[in-house]
Design an enzyme around this catalytic site. Structure first.
Site, PDB file in Angstrom:
ATOM      1  N   CYS A 145    -127.682  51.365 -30.848  1.00 19.31           N
ATOM      2  CA  CYS A 145    -126.842  50.206 -31.120  1.00 19.31           C
ATOM      3  C   CYS A 145    -126.869  49.866 -32.617  1.00 19.31           C
ATOM      4  O   CYS A 145    -126.301  50.602 -33.413  1.00 19.31           O
ATOM      5  CB  CYS A 145    -127.242  49.027 -30.244  1.00 19.31           C
ATOM      6  N   HIS A 246    -126.627  51.249 -24.975  1.00 14.55           N
ATOM      7  CA  HIS A 246    -128.029  50.908 -24.715  1.00 14.55           C
ATOM      8  C   HIS A 246    -128.576  51.764 -23.562  1.00 14.55           C
ATOM      9  O   HIS A 246    -128.575  51.338 -22.401  1.00 14.55           O
ATOM     10  CB  HIS A 246    -128.180  49.430 -24.381  1.00 14.55           C
ATOM     11  N   GLU A 248    -131.542  52.163 -22.964  1.00 13.31           N
ATOM     12  CA  GLU A 248    -132.772  51.495 -22.545  1.00 13.31           C
ATOM     13  C   GLU A 248    -132.518  50.243 -21.712  1.00 13.31           C
ATOM     14  O   GLU A 248    -133.477  49.552 -21.313  1.00 13.31           O
ATOM     15  CB  GLU A 248    -133.623  51.155 -23.776  1.00 13.31           C
TER      16      GLU A 248
END
Length: 275
Positions: A145, A246, A248
């Site tokens: 990001c 993202h 994660e």
């Protein structure tokens, strides 16, 4: 569909292979060191946002440790640039995670744009320096990001300051826990990202209001959103990769982050080999 059917571009001069991210080989000489570089450890006036960021970074650290890394967090805004460079000098690879907008003067922009967040100029300066050193020394680096945008700015690229609300890239006007938007991304067939994932059409979760403008020196697009925005980039000859989404995020496909971390391990110096 396979990567053979995907859109093509000139292949970067580095290897990133698709491997089973849940069964990583452990280096026989030492455990590789991963520096996870965030913006700041404290946002006392933004508790909800800070909690969300900590959840995401915690996932990076956990997945890295499960994959055979020794992961250490570093807050770029809480140190001088020289201190950050010294602290991360021994890292075998680096992940720069998400956070606030980059201060506009680093890419020739102007303040006062729509959706502008707080800026942490010290973090910007430190993370830009980390990217430039990684390029000079051939250190594998992944940007997530904001981390992707830091890579681009560090190498002379620009940022689209606000891509507008109501699109696919984030859910605007909702609580922070609902901000992530799910959408498709096309990985370019000759990219390291496509080789790492073993496919070229994936679903991702993102939450960004800015995007890559002009690409920095040596960078090429590696992934595109349906609206044409760059969702992934790579360096032509250095082991540097950025994703705008993202991997994660708690709701992201569970294999995405392990595969990206596995790709970092595949690019380590030859001293880190399977036992």
């Amino acid at each position: 569909m396979t990567t053979a059917d995907a859109p093509h571009r000139a292949a970067p001069h580095r290897a990133a292979t698709h491997r089973d991210a849940t069964h990583r080989a452990v280096p026989h000489r030492a455990v590789p060191q991963l520096a996870v570089v965030e913006v700041t450890r404290e946002r006392p006036d933004q508790p909800a946002y800070h909690a969300k960021v900590q959840t995401l970074i915690g996932r990076v650290v956990r997945d890295a440790e499960r994959g055979g890394w020794r992961a250490t967090r570093y807050a770029a805004a809480d140190a001088t640039t020289s201190e950050l460079l010294a602290a991360t000098a021994g890292a075998d690879a680096i992940v720069i995670v998400g956070g606030e907008d980059i201060a506009p003067h680093y890419y020739g922009g102007q303040p006062g744009y729509e959706g502008e967040s707080r800026h942490y100029a010290r973090a910007d300066e430190g993370q830009i320096a980390v990217v430039r050193r990684a390029l000079a020394e051939g250190t594998p680096l992944l940007g997530i990001c904001r981390g992707l945008q830091i890579i681009n700015v560090a190498l002379g690229g620009t940022i689209v300051q606000h891509i507008g609300d109501g699109g696919i890239h984030r859910n605007a006007g909702v609580p922070i826990e609902q901000v992530l938007s799910t959408h498709g991304v096309t990985l370019l067939a000759d990219s390291g990202l496509a080789r790492a994932f073993g496919e070229w059409e994936i679903e991702v979760q993102s939450a960004h209001h800015q995007a890559v403008g002009a690409l920095g020196t040596g960078l090429v697009a590696a992934a595109l959103a349906p609206d044409g925005l760059v969702e992934g980039l790579e360096h032509e000859s250095a082991p540097i990769t950025g994703v705008q989404w993202h991997p994660e995020a708690p709701g992201a496909p569970s294999d995405q982050l392990p595969l990206l971390l596995a790709s970092l391990q595949d690019q380590l110096a030859p001293v880190y080999v399977a036992a």
